[in-house]
Design a protein around this motif. Structure first.
Motif, PDB file in Angstrom:
ATOM      1  N   VAL A  45       6.641  12.319  -3.526  1.00  0.00           N
ATOM      2  CA  VAL A  45       8.201  12.105  -3.595  1.00  0.00           C
ATOM      3  C   VAL A  45       9.276  12.736  -2.728  1.00  0.00           C
ATOM      4  O   VAL A  45      10.142  12.238  -2.086  1.00  0.00           O
ATOM      5  N   PRO A  46       9.146  14.122  -2.531  1.00  0.00           N
ATOM      6  CA  PRO A  46      10.098  14.605  -1.902  1.00  0.00           C
ATOM      7  C   PRO A  46      10.429  14.152  -0.589  1.00  0.00           C
ATOM      8  O   PRO A  46      11.284  14.103   0.158  1.00  0.00           O
ATOM      9  N   PHE A  47       8.984  13.744   0.272  1.00  0.00           N
ATOM     10  CA  PHE A  47       9.072  13.166   1.466  1.00  0.00           C
ATOM     11  C   PHE A  47       9.927  11.879   1.583  1.00  0.00           C
ATOM     12  O   PHE A  47      10.261  11.566   2.461  1.00  0.00           O
ATOM     13  N   ILE A  48       9.588  11.099   0.764  1.00  0.00           N
ATOM     14  CA  ILE A  48      10.110   9.793   0.289  1.00  0.00           C
ATOM     15  C   ILE A  48      11.607   9.839   0.487  1.00  0.00           C
ATOM     16  O   ILE A  48      12.399   8.989   0.931  1.00  0.00           O
ATOM     17  N   TYR A  49      12.255  10.714  -0.452  1.00  0.00           N
ATOM     18  CA  TYR A  49      13.645  10.964  -0.666  1.00  0.00           C
ATOM     19  C   TYR A  49      14.311  11.278   1.058  1.00  0.00           C
ATOM     20  O   TYR A  49      15.453  10.847   1.030  1.00  0.00           O
ATOM     21  N   THR A  50      13.726  11.921   1.578  1.00  0.00           N
ATOM     22  CA  THR A  50      13.997  12.310   3.069  1.00  0.00           C
ATOM     23  C   THR A  50      14.150  11.129   3.933  1.00  0.00           C
ATOM     24  O   THR A  50      14.866  11.033   5.102  1.00  0.00           O
ATOM     25  N   LEU A  51      13.208   9.940   3.829  1.00  0.00           N
ATOM     26  CA  LEU A  51      13.219   9.008   4.586  1.00  0.00           C
ATOM     27  C   LEU A  51      14.460   8.032   4.278  1.00  0.00           C
ATOM     28  O   LEU A  51      15.060   7.471   5.019  1.00  0.00           O
ATOM     29  N   PHE A  79       0.565  -1.185   0.000  1.00  0.00           N
ATOM     30  CA  PHE A  79      -0.224  -0.103  -0.006  1.00  0.00           C
ATOM     31  C   PHE A  79       0.925   1.291  -0.120  1.00  0.00           C
ATOM     32  O   PHE A  79       0.660   2.148  -0.731  1.00  0.00           O
ATOM     33  N   PHE A  80       1.968   1.308   0.717  1.00  0.00           N
ATOM     34  CA  PHE A  80       2.851   2.378   0.754  1.00  0.00           C
ATOM     35  C   PHE A  80       3.504   2.612  -0.510  1.00  0.00           C
ATOM     36  O   PHE A  80       3.621   3.698  -1.114  1.00  0.00           O
ATOM     37  N   ILE A  81       4.039   1.652  -1.271  1.00  0.00           N
ATOM     38  CA  ILE A  81       4.402   1.638  -2.586  1.00  0.00           C
ATOM     39  C   ILE A  81       3.325   2.362  -3.637  1.00  0.00           C
ATOM     40  O   ILE A  81       3.527   3.064  -4.508  1.00  0.00           O
ATOM     41  N   ILE A  82       2.087   1.752  -3.445  1.00  0.00           N
ATOM     42  CA  ILE A  82       0.917   2.324  -4.414  1.00  0.00           C
ATOM     43  C   ILE A  82       0.544   3.740  -4.203  1.00  0.00           C
ATOM     44  O   ILE A  82       0.594   4.649  -5.113  1.00  0.00           O
ATOM     45  N   PHE A  83       0.337   4.155  -2.860  1.00  0.00           N
ATOM     46  CA  PHE A  83       0.095   5.584  -2.409  1.00  0.00           C
ATOM     47  C   PHE A  83       1.022   6.621  -2.817  1.00  0.00           C
ATOM     48  O   PHE A  83       1.155   7.541  -2.843  1.00  0.00           O
ATOM     49  N   THR A  84       2.774   6.105  -3.114  1.00  0.00           N
ATOM     50  CA  THR A  84       3.851   7.075  -2.970  1.00  0.00           C
ATOM     51  C   THR A  84       3.784   7.360  -4.369  1.00  0.00           C
ATOM     52  O   THR A  84       4.906   7.705  -4.782  1.00  0.00           O
ATOM     53  N   GLN A  85       3.033   6.731  -5.707  1.00  0.00           N
ATOM     54  CA  GLN A  85       3.354   7.021  -6.781  1.00  0.00           C
ATOM     55  C   GLN A  85       3.021   8.328  -7.330  1.00  0.00           C
ATOM     56  O   GLN A  85       3.445   8.787  -8.402  1.00  0.00           O
TER      57      GLN A  85
END
Length: 62
Positions: free
Chosen positions: A55-61, A44-50
């Protein structure tokens, strides 16, 4: 009318999940339940982060 059809489908889906959990419990595979939950959450995380807005928040993780 549409609500009743939706409720029937939801009940059917829940019965499948209930049957799967019963199978795991009866066959002593209850230890796999947390692993499956983590895989589902990751999916679900992968699907909703499309979305491009996330995207900018994913890079900070990472």
């Amino acid at each position: 009318m549409k609500m009743k059809a939706w409720m029937r489908r939801a009940k059917s889906n829940l019965s499948i999940i209930r049957e799967l959990l019963t199978f795991f419990w009866q066959n002593k595979l209850w230890w796999m339940i947390p692993m499956i939950v983590v895989f589902l959450l990751l999916g679900f995380f992968i699907i909703f982060t499309q979305s491009a807005a996330v995207v900018p928040f994913i890079y900070t993780l990472f």
